[in-house]
Structure formats: structure tokens, C-alpha cells
Design a protein around this motif. Structure first.
Motif, PDB file in Angstrom:
ATOM      1  N   CYS A   1       0.814  -1.219   0.000  1.00 34.49           N
ATOM      2  CA  CYS A   1       0.000   0.000   0.000  1.00 34.49           C
ATOM      3  C   CYS A   1       0.847   1.268   0.000  1.00 34.49           C
ATOM      4  O   CYS A   1       0.396   2.323   0.433  1.00 34.49           O
TER       5      CYS A   1
ATOM      6  N   SER B   1       6.582  -4.665  -8.819  1.00 33.34           N
ATOM      7  CA  SER B   1       6.220  -4.767 -10.233  1.00 33.34           C
ATOM      8  C   SER B   1       7.255  -5.487 -11.084  1.00 33.34           C
ATOM      9  O   SER B   1       6.948  -5.940 -12.188  1.00 33.34           O
TER      10      SER B   1
ATOM     11  N   SER C   1       4.374   4.622 -10.015  1.00 31.45           N
ATOM     12  CA  SER C   1       3.249   4.142  -9.210  1.00 31.45           C
ATOM     13  C   SER C   1       2.774   5.235  -8.259  1.00 31.45           C
ATOM     14  O   SER C   1       3.463   6.232  -8.031  1.00 31.45           O
TER      15      SER C   1
ATOM     16  N   ASP D   1      -3.765  -6.246 -10.304  1.00 37.41           N
ATOM     17  CA  ASP D   1      -4.353  -5.448 -11.380  1.00 37.41           C
ATOM     18  C   ASP D   1      -3.663  -4.089 -11.478  1.00 37.41           C
ATOM     19  O   ASP D   1      -3.371  -3.601 -12.580  1.00 37.41           O
ATOM     20  N   GLU D   2      -3.405  -3.476 -10.337  1.00 35.73           N
ATOM     21  CA  GLU D   2      -2.727  -2.181 -10.342  1.00 35.73           C
ATOM     22  C   GLU D   2      -1.280  -2.313 -10.807  1.00 35.73           C
ATOM     23  O   GLU D   2      -0.766  -1.451 -11.528  1.00 35.73           O
TER      24      GLU D   2
ATOM     25  N   GLU E   1      -0.661  -2.062 -14.490  1.00 32.29           N
ATOM     26  CA  GLU E   1      -0.570  -0.682 -14.973  1.00 32.29           C
ATOM     27  C   GLU E   1       0.797  -0.077 -14.637  1.00 32.29           C
ATOM     28  O   GLU E   1       1.370   0.667 -15.443  1.00 32.29           O
ATOM     29  N   ILE E   2       1.310  -0.400 -13.471  1.00 33.22           N
ATOM     30  CA  ILE E   2       2.617   0.131 -13.065  1.00 33.22           C
ATOM     31  C   ILE E   2       3.707  -0.354 -14.010  1.00 33.22           C
ATOM     32  O   ILE E   2       4.615   0.403 -14.378  1.00 33.22           O
TER      33      ILE E   2
ATOM     34  N   VAL F   1      -6.616  -7.181  -6.486  1.00 31.10           N
ATOM     35  CA  VAL F   1      -6.659  -5.737  -6.770  1.00 31.10           C
ATOM     36  C   VAL F   1      -5.240  -5.197  -6.911  1.00 31.10           C
ATOM     37  O   VAL F   1      -4.951  -4.388  -7.801  1.00 31.10           O
TER      38      VAL F   1
ATOM     39  N   GLU G   1      -3.251   5.731   0.795  1.00 33.70           N
ATOM     40  CA  GLU G   1      -3.455   4.316   1.093  1.00 33.70           C
ATOM     41  C   GLU G   1      -2.776   3.865   2.385  1.00 33.70           C
ATOM     42  O   GLU G   1      -3.132   2.827   2.943  1.00 33.70           O
TER      43      GLU G   1
ATOM     44  N   LYS H   1       4.782  -0.894  -4.250  1.00 31.27           N
ATOM     45  CA  LYS H   1       4.124  -1.456  -5.432  1.00 31.27           C
ATOM     46  C   LYS H   1       5.056  -1.429  -6.639  1.00 31.27           C
ATOM     47  O   LYS H   1       5.059  -2.351  -7.462  1.00 31.27           O
TER      48      LYS H   1
ATOM     49  N   ILE I   1      -5.475  -0.865  -0.453  1.00 30.47           N
ATOM     50  CA  ILE I   1      -5.747  -2.089  -1.213  1.00 30.47           C
ATOM     51  C   ILE I   1      -5.975  -3.229  -0.228  1.00 30.47           C
ATOM     52  O   ILE I   1      -5.195  -3.424   0.707  1.00 30.47           O
TER      53      ILE I   1
END
Length: 265
Positions: free
Chosen positions: A148, A157, A200, A189-190, A193-194, A186, A205, A153, A181
Motif C-alpha cells: 500500500c 512490479s 506508481s 491489477d494495479e 498498470e505500473i 486488486v 493508502e 508497489k 488495497i
């Protein structure tokens, strides 16, 4: 590849002492003998014997008001020694210091911990003339959950989805804010995109009122070894405000990465 451990080579008392230190690190307000005994499945007499030794060596202190035990300053000296030996902190320092003062926001330099379930703040630069009397909970040496935080994140990745699931299989997704998160699906999924965007966000969060944007720092093997994050408070800025700095922030990270790639080992 991790080294296989022969249990017969392990010293049980040392292993138990480390378990106690790890538990205290996760409970900064302190723990009593009973709580440690219950959660570590060790007798109270064993806990008392080990923690008395740790206290004598100043790795643990006792709050005399509530008799709970907490980590002592000696632990900080160990972490400071490790951090001082990380030459990339010295490499990154002038770049993040300059950028923090240009944009008037806090910059963090972070790395993953050994288990890849938390990030560790190894440097923090606060702008010299921000004119704001607002402080953030982050401190050098402190850990924060990897799932978070913007840096966390981003660091995750670089791994495959299956690897991320394996790393976080025992992690409880604590809800620190309304936006935290709360599931691995979830999060993944993020992370998709990263991977595409190479940056990011932490959109309030982890800390209430705080947003962060992170970009990667690479080594010779093109592995993400660290991340720098641009942090601000929602009282003054929005996500769109941070995105205005994205290209320049990526350039800062690229300059640091170039020096990391060409540094002698």
C-alpha cells in the motif's frame, strides 16, 4: 537461490532471541512477557531469560510505567551501520536533495526488506524552505507495508504475478485508510498498470492525507533495486499536481540509475 539451512546447525537460543526482536519491531508500543509467550509459543521463563539478556545488551528496553518491552537504541545503531554502507544513498543524495528543494516536497529513498513484504526508508529529504509545519510518519530506518505504498508497489512490479502471490501469501492486507488495497487481486491489477507506466501511486493508502508518486532506480542487471518517491499532503496537492513533475522525476531516477550502472563493485 536461498541457502538451504540444516536445522542441526542452528542455535536455538539465538533463533528465539531474533524472533523476540522481530515481534517487538512489529509492536513499537511494547509487549509484555505474557503476550510474547503466547504469540511466540515459548514459556514465560524462556522469554524472561532471553529478554533479560537482550535488555542487558541494550537491544531491548523496558518501560517502567507499564513494564512492557520495546526495541532499544542499540538496534538502531545496527541499522544505521547497514545504511551507512549503502553507497547508493550517497550517489542519490545530491539528486533527490536538489529535486526536493525545486518542487518543495518530501523525497524518500526506499528499498525492499529481505522478505519483500515491506519497504525500508533509507533516506528522507525535506525541502529547506517549504514553509509548511507538516510532518510525515516516515523516518529513516522505518518499515512500511509493500502493498500500500507507492515505492512498494513499484518494487513488486519487477516480479511476475505468481511470484508476487508467493511473496505475499502470508501477508494480511490491513486497511490503514479507506483507500488501502485489501486484496492480492486488486494489487496485481494495479501492478499491471505500473509495469506499463514505470511509475506508481499511493493515493492516501497508508497515511491519511498523504499521497506519493514513485519511480524506479535500476542496477547493472536492469533490476529495480530501489525507488524514490515524491510525497505530499492532500491539503496542498492532488495526484494531478504530482503528475506535473513526473517527467522530471523520472529523469532524476535515470541519472541515479546511470551512476549505479557505472559504479565500480
Amino acid at each position: 537461490m536461498s541457502e538451504k539451512i540444516n536445522n542441526s546447525n542452528m542455535v536455538q537460543s539465538i533463533e528465539r532471541a531474533i524472533d523476540i526482536l522481530d515481534y517487538l519491531a512489529q509492536h513499537p508500543k511494547g509487549c509484555g512477557i505474557g503476550e510474547l509467550s503466547k504469540n511466540l509459543a515459548l514459556s514465560k521463563s524462556t522469554i524472561h531469560r532471553i529478554i533479560t539478556t537482550l535488555k542487558h545488551k541494550e537491544y531491548v528496553i523496558q518501560n517502567m510505567e507499564n513494564e512492557k518491552y520495546q526495541l532499544g537504541m542499540k538496534v538502531l545503531s545496527l541499522s544505521s551501520s547497514i545504511i551507512n554502507n549503502m553507497d547508493f544513498i550517497d550517489i542519490a543524495k545530491p539528486y533527490i536533495n536538489d529535486f526536493a528543494n525545486k518542487v518543495g516536497e518530501v523525497i524518500h529513498l526506499t528499498i525492499p526488506d529481505e522478505s519483500f513484504t515491506n519497504i525500508i526508508y533509507v533516506d528522507k529529504v525535506t525541502p529547506e524552505n517549504s514553509g509548511r509545519a507538516i510532518t510525515m510518519s516516515s523516518n529513516i530506518g522505518k518499515k512500511a507495508p509493500i502493498y500500500c505504498t507507492a515505492s512498494g508497489k513499484l518494487l513488486l512490479s519487477q516480479h511476475t504475478d505468481d511470484k508476487i502471490r508467493a511473496l505475499l501469501k502470508d501477508v494480511s492486507f490491513v486497511k490503514y485508510t479507506e483507500n488501502t488495497i485489501n486484496s492480492i487481486d486488486v494489487l496485481i491489477d494495479e501492478i499491471h498498470e505500473i509495469r506499463k507506466n514505470q511509475y506508481s501511486f499511493d493515493n492516501v493508502e497508508y497515511d491519511n492525507g498523504v499521497i506519493c508518486m514513485a519511480v524506479p532506480i535500476y542496477d547493472k542487471a536492469n533490476k529495480i533495486i530501489a525507488a524514490i518517491s515524491l510525497s505530499t499532503v492532500t491539503l496542498f496537492n492532488t495526484k494531478d499536481d504530482l503528475l506535473k513533475h513526473l517527467d522530471n522525476f523520472k529523469n532524476v531516477a535515470k541519472n541515479i540509475s546511470k551512476l549505479m550502472i557505472h559504479r565500480p563493485f
